[in-house]
Enzyme design. Structure first.
Site, PDB file in Angstrom:
ATOM      1  N   LYS A   1      -3.623   4.581   1.443  1.00  0.00           N
ATOM      2  CA  LYS A   1      -2.198   4.259   1.613  1.00  0.00           C
ATOM      3  C   LYS A   1      -2.088   2.819   2.110  1.00  0.00           C
ATOM      4  O   LYS A   1      -1.856   2.557   3.293  1.00  0.00           O
ATOM      5  CB  LYS A   1      -1.543   5.220   2.599  1.00  0.00           C
ATOM      6  CG  LYS A   1      -1.019   6.488   1.920  1.00  0.00           C
ATOM      7  CD  LYS A   1      -0.341   7.414   2.885  1.00  0.00           C
ATOM      8  CE  LYS A   1       1.141   7.153   2.993  1.00  0.00           C
ATOM      9  NZ  LYS A   1       1.911   7.677   1.859  1.00  0.00           N
TER      10      LYS A   1
HETATM   11  N1  PPE Z   1       1.505   9.755  -3.553  1.00  0.00           N
HETATM   12  C1  PPE Z   1       1.957   8.655  -2.952  1.00  0.00           C
HETATM   13  C2  PPE Z   1       1.866   7.366  -3.646  1.00  0.00           C
HETATM   14  C3  PPE Z   1       2.514   8.774  -1.666  1.00  0.00           C
HETATM   15  O1  PPE Z   1       2.962   7.690  -1.063  1.00  0.00           O
HETATM   16  C4  PPE Z   1       2.605  10.034  -1.042  1.00  0.00           C
HETATM   17  C5  PPE Z   1       3.226  10.162   0.312  1.00  0.00           C
HETATM   18  C6  PPE Z   1       2.103  11.152  -1.718  1.00  0.00           C
HETATM   19  C7  PPE Z   1       1.549  10.983  -2.977  1.00  0.00           C
HETATM   20  C8  PPE Z   1       2.062  12.513  -1.096  1.00  0.00           C
HETATM   21  O2  PPE Z   1       1.110  12.556  -0.067  1.00  0.00           O
HETATM   22  P1  PPE Z   1       1.246  13.517   1.199  1.00  0.00           P
HETATM   23  O3  PPE Z   1       2.398  13.026   1.990  1.00  0.00           O
HETATM   24  O4  PPE Z   1      -0.040  13.382   1.902  1.00  0.00           O
HETATM   25  O5  PPE Z   1       1.487  14.889   0.669  1.00  0.00           O
HETATM   26  N2  PPE Z   1       4.333   9.287   0.520  1.00  0.00           N
HETATM   27  C9  PPE Z   1       4.816   9.011   1.853  1.00  0.00           C
HETATM   28  C10 PPE Z   1       5.778   7.846   1.873  1.00  0.00           C
HETATM   29  C11 PPE Z   1       7.163   8.077   1.441  1.00  0.00           C
HETATM   30  C12 PPE Z   1       8.078   6.888   1.708  1.00  0.00           C
HETATM   31  O6  PPE Z   1       9.058   6.737   0.958  1.00  0.00           O
HETATM   32  O7  PPE Z   1       7.859   6.130   2.671  1.00  0.00           O
HETATM   33  C13 PPE Z   1       5.371  10.283   2.493  1.00  0.00           C
HETATM   34  O8  PPE Z   1       5.708  11.239   1.813  1.00  0.00           O
HETATM   35  O9  PPE Z   1       5.437  10.301   3.729  1.00  0.00           O
END
Ligand code: PPE
Length: 307
Positions: free
Chosen positions: A159
């Site tokens: 991230k």
């Molecule tokens: N892909 C990406 C690119 C991503 O940023 C997230 C989380 C996910 C998949 C899902 O991952 P997880 O949260 O571990 O299930 N995105 C974060 C940021 C959102 C934002 O707008 O800021 C989040 O969901 O917290």
């Protein structure tokens, strides 16, 4: 999305008032995008506020940093405690949690060596990511003209702040074309993920999601849904998916900390299945919400009670 401030922000080990958590304009990460962050949620439960999979998120923060050669000056246990203390100090029952590690003020030029690594933890109330309506009826998505960052260019599994320039381009394009959200394909034309969500689909009772090698983040919500589906006896496959697979699916949904479990009802103007939230999606969504709110004793190990 507009912000609702809370009282204190954890900033390099100290609590500072929300308004005072400021940085210099020559903050290295602001110029070059090299930083790492997390998104975590804390939910109200009968036993008080509980953070969902806190250790997994903090470990991923450390992994993201390691993958890009950044040294976070606080250990995993220290950050876990800091998150919980931030929630306690702000006396908040339900919130989104944003830890971020970034290169601060001190050097300019691409080499971040010599710049301090700053860490902040911010909490604030954050409602549904894609709307209350979206959770029930599903969202309309656009296949983005922007392709997902390739692992030879930036690490999609980490991230990293810079990765989100790619996400923002896709998101803004989808919104300005009248959709709720985007789905990005990888350079091979396979489905990678949403700008901030993983993608799942259901076909003939089988739940599928693209493998990490398609360019998806190893989502913690994704992992939770896979585990729940297995426990529920729902057949599951991790495989490369095309737009054609998605258009022919019976159901589809996004997962993410912010997005939780959000049904996808339409892709590029075409309905997915019946064009409503599907039955397997609804079932997984219900179990997920029961789990994060502490109503499901099976997954209590995923909750970190704050008080
Ligand atoms: N892909 C990406 C690119 C991503 O940023 C997230 C989380 C996910 C998949 C899902 O991952 P997880 O949260 O571990 O299930 N995105 C974060 C940021 C959102 C934002 O707008 O800021 C989040 O969901 O917290």
């Amino acid at each position: 999305m507009a912000l609702t401030p809370t009282k204190f922000i954890w900033f390099n080990g100290e609590f500072v008032p929300w308004e005072e958590a400021k940085v210099h304009v020559l903050t290295h990460t602001l110029h070059y995008g090299m930083g790492v962050f997390e998104g975590i949620r804390c939910y109200k439960t009968e036993r008080g506020p509980a953070v969902f999979r806190l250790k997994d998120h903090i470990e991923r923060l450390h992994n993201s940093a390691r993958m890009v050669g950044m040294k976070i000056p606080y250990g995993i246990e220290e950050l876990i405690e800091a998150v919980k203390e931030t929630i306690r100090r702000n006396q908040i029952e339900e919130c989104y949690i944003r830890p971020i590690a970034f290169y601060g003020y001190g050097v300019m030029g691409l080499n971040p060596a010599g710049a301090p690594v700053n860490v902040a933890i911010v909490v604030w109330p954050w409602g549904t990511y894609l709307g209350e309506e979206g959770l029930k009826r599903g969202v309309r998505v656009k296949i983005s003209p922007w392709r997902r960052i390739h692992p030879l260019i930036l690490p999609p599994q980490a991230k990293v702040v810079a990765n989100y320039a790619n996400s923002i381009l896709a998101k803004v394009d989808a919104l300005s074309s009248g959709y709720d959200e985007a789905i990005l394909l990888n350079l091979d034309g396979k489905i990678a993920e949403g700008p901030g969500e993983n993608v799942f689909m259901v076909k003939d009772g089988v739940l599928c999601t693209p493998p990490v090698s398609s360019g998806a983040l190893i989502g913690i919500t994704r992992d939770s849904i896979i585990r729940i589906a297995r426990d529920e006896g729902i057949p599951f496959e991790e495989r490369e998916l095309t737009v054609d697979d998605l258009l022919g699916a019976d159901e589809a949904f996004f997962t993410g900390t912010a997005a939780e479990v959000t049904p996808i009802r339409e892709v590029d103007g075409k309905p997915i299945g019946a064009g409503v939230r599907g039955p397997i999606t609804e079932r997984l969504q219900r179990i997920y919400f029961d789990t994060v709110r502490g109503r499901n004793s099976k997954y209590l190990e995923w909750l970190d009670f704050v008080s």
